[in-house]
Design a protein around this motif. Structure first.
Motif, mmCIF file in Angstrom:
data_model
loop_
_atom_site.group_PDB
_atom_site.id
_atom_site.type_symbol
_atom_site.label_atom_id
_atom_site.label_comp_id
_atom_site.label_asym_id
_atom_site.label_seq_id
_atom_site.Cartn_x
_atom_site.Cartn_y
_atom_site.Cartn_z
ATOM 1 N N UNK A 62 14.672 -4.923 -2.887
ATOM 2 C CA UNK A 62 15.733 -4.535 -3.812
ATOM 3 C C UNK A 62 15.199 -4.163 -5.186
ATOM 4 N N UNK A 63 13.967 -4.526 -5.483
ATOM 5 C CA UNK A 63 13.379 -4.171 -6.773
ATOM 6 C C UNK A 63 12.904 -2.731 -6.803
ATOM 7 N N UNK A 64 12.888 -2.066 -5.641
ATOM 8 C CA UNK A 64 12.352 -0.718 -5.532
ATOM 9 C C UNK A 64 10.950 -0.673 -4.977
ATOM 10 N N UNK A 65 10.314 -1.831 -4.840
ATOM 11 C CA UNK A 65 8.945 -1.875 -4.314
ATOM 12 C C UNK A 65 8.926 -1.569 -2.820
ATOM 13 N N UNK A 66 7.797 -1.037 -2.357
ATOM 14 C CA UNK A 66 7.577 -0.821 -0.926
ATOM 15 C C UNK A 66 6.886 -2.049 -0.363
ATOM 16 N N UNK A 67 7.328 -2.504 0.798
ATOM 17 C CA UNK A 67 6.788 -3.706 1.432
ATOM 18 C C UNK A 67 6.108 -3.374 2.737
ATOM 19 N N UNK A 68 4.921 -3.954 2.924
ATOM 20 C CA UNK A 68 4.248 -3.954 4.214
ATOM 21 C C UNK A 68 4.014 -5.414 4.590
ATOM 22 N N UNK A 69 3.594 -5.679 5.818
ATOM 23 C CA UNK A 69 3.487 -7.073 6.239
ATOM 24 C C UNK A 69 2.426 -7.253 7.318
ATOM 25 N N UNK A 70 1.925 -8.479 7.391
ATOM 26 C CA UNK A 70 1.077 -8.909 8.499
ATOM 27 C C UNK A 70 1.641 -10.211 9.042
ATOM 28 N N UNK A 71 1.944 -10.222 10.316
ATOM 29 C CA UNK A 71 2.501 -11.403 10.989
ATOM 30 C C UNK A 71 1.417 -11.950 11.903
ATOM 31 N N UNK A 72 0.926 -13.144 11.630
ATOM 32 C CA UNK A 72 -0.131 -13.716 12.460
ATOM 33 C C UNK A 72 0.415 -14.039 13.851
ATOM 34 N N UNK A 73 -0.460 -14.159 14.846
ATOM 35 C CA UNK A 73 0.015 -14.527 16.189
ATOM 36 C C UNK A 73 0.811 -15.830 16.189
ATOM 37 N N UNK A 74 0.405 -16.793 15.354
ATOM 38 C CA UNK A 74 1.159 -18.050 15.286
ATOM 39 C C UNK A 74 2.529 -17.832 14.670
ATOM 40 N N UNK A 75 2.590 -17.000 13.629
ATOM 41 C CA UNK A 75 3.877 -16.721 12.986
ATOM 42 C C UNK A 75 4.813 -16.004 13.951
ATOM 43 N N UNK A 76 4.251 -15.174 14.839
ATOM 44 C CA UNK A 76 5.061 -14.409 15.794
ATOM 45 C C UNK A 76 5.766 -15.316 16.795
#
Length: 402
Positions: A37-51
């Motif tokens: 919502x701030x206008x920033x672009x977001x990317x992500x990394x989801x670890x196998x445990x987080x998945x």
């Protein structure tokens, strides 16, 4: 989210979000949306445990791109393990497990997230979440100390009931704390080294033990100005009237109730600051003889005699030194610019911000404001109705430009 935290001026910034295997992983989805919502672009990394708790598809569905998982599952991104370090402005690991802290502290790079973090040239924002015994373990605390020594921002987990049924420190930090630290990490620190004083909110003047004389100020405008200065690196002290507003721990908060209490707190802190912005809607008068007991209708009519409160802005304006910058606010119902010019001179201000409290979308209790800004060099501007967070940011831009 409270309006004073809702900044929207981060278009063009990229923040990478790393998510580790914790029951708190689902909260990172809301963090993602807050930052978007701030206008920033977001990317992500989801670890196998987080998945195991939340899938990469969830982040993709909310607009994060790219979203990484296992190191060798991204044939279209052969060098994904280096990507955030090349293009991202900020890197947040939330939640961070005890295992993640150990990897980050020791420089291990055996999965996508740890490799990306090691290759990232800036400071990480790390938000741990784990069982209290894991958090209190000597090894975890040693790893945390190493990360802090290297300049990474580590947000302490909160105390409370855990998913496992235990109680203690280890709960995922408040989302607002992570959100603001992420924004600070990608904000130019153009106010670093400056000390800033803000007054905000209303004051209350009692006329018996349960009733008071006040106004409907929510303090949102002043809080937005305070948070904007903190994001830009200033050391901020906020003297707050009775308001229901959350401020980050990095801001020195002083809570007061009456005008005289606000005057005392502001007077004590003013000599040591480089800039002050007085936004509080201070009661000009107080009951001269407040009753100790509750007023009863049976007593007959209510007659209240008032005495003048000290004028905080005028008093401290008269004490202002050449090295200090003083900003005042004027809540008006007519002739906004004319009244601003009068108060600018009468109170020895460098800048004054006036607003019509009767205009639509402006005034007390609103998330937006339309203002007229006048400075001591003769420049004036009228701004359209904007989020108060945007107004606060522009005010500091103006000060830095003088």
């Amino acid at each position: 989210m409270q309006p004073h935290l809702a900044f929207t001026n981060f278009l063009g910034k990229r923040i990478h979000l790393g998510v580790c295997g914790s029951i708190s992983a689902f909260k990172s989805l809301e963090l993602l949306r807050m930052l978007q919502r701030t206008g920033a672009h977001l990317s992500a990394t989801v670890t196998p445990s987080a998945a195991r708790f939340v899938t990469a598809l969830s982040f993709e569905a909310l607009g994060a791109a790219p979203v990484y998982g296992d190191m060798f599952d991204h044939r279209d991104a052969v060098f994904g393990h280096l990507d955030p370090g090349q293009d991202a402005d900020g890197f947040v690991v939330a939640p961070a497990t005890a295992n993640a802290l150990a990897k980050l502290a020791c420089g291990l790079a055996d999965d996508m997230l740890s490799c990306q973090a090691l290759a990232f040239p800036g400071s990480l924002v790390i938000a741990p979440a784990m069982n209290p015994r894991l958090w209190n373990a000597a090894a975890t605390q040693e790893n945390l100390a190493k990360l802090k020594e290297r300049g990474h921002v580590c947000i302490e987990p909160e105390c409370g009931d855990m998913a496992c049924g235990e109680e203690g420190r280890g709960r995922f930090p408040q989302l607002e704390s992570i959100y603001l630290q992420a924004l600070k990490a990608v904000t130019k620190q153009d106010m670093a080294g400056r000390k800033v004083l803000i007054t905000l909110g209303p004051t209350r003047e009692a006329f018996d033990c349960v009733r008071f004389w006040s106004n409907p100020s929510s303090g949102t405008m002043g809080a937005a100005i305070a948070v904007a200065a903190w994001l830009r690196g200033a050391e901020v002290t906020a003297v707050c009237g009775p308001v229901n507003l959350w401020l980050p721990e990095g801001i020195n908060r002083i809570d007061v109730t009456t005008a005289r209490e606000m005057f005392d707190a502001a007077s004590e802190n003013f000599p040591s600051v480089d800039a002050a912005c007085f936004t509080a809607a201070v009661a000009d008068y107080r009951p001269a003889n407040p009753q100790q007991d509750k007023f009863k209708k049976e007593q007959g009519g209510l007659n209240v005699e008032f005495k003048a409160n000290p004028d905080i802005l005028k008093t401290l304006g008269s004490q202002k030194t050449d090295r200090q910058f003083l900003i005042g606010f004027a809540a008006e119902s007519s002739d906004i610019e004319g009244n601003c010019h009068k108060k600018l001179s009468a109170k020895n201000l460098d800048l004054i911000v006036g607003n019509d409290v009767t205009a639509e979308g402006c005034g007390f209790g609103k998330a937006t404001n339309g203002v007229t800004v006048v400075d001591a060099k003769g420049r004036s501007e009228s701004w359209p109705v904007l989020p108060k967070s945007e107004v606060g940011w522009r005010i500091w831009d103006w000060m830095l430009g003088l």
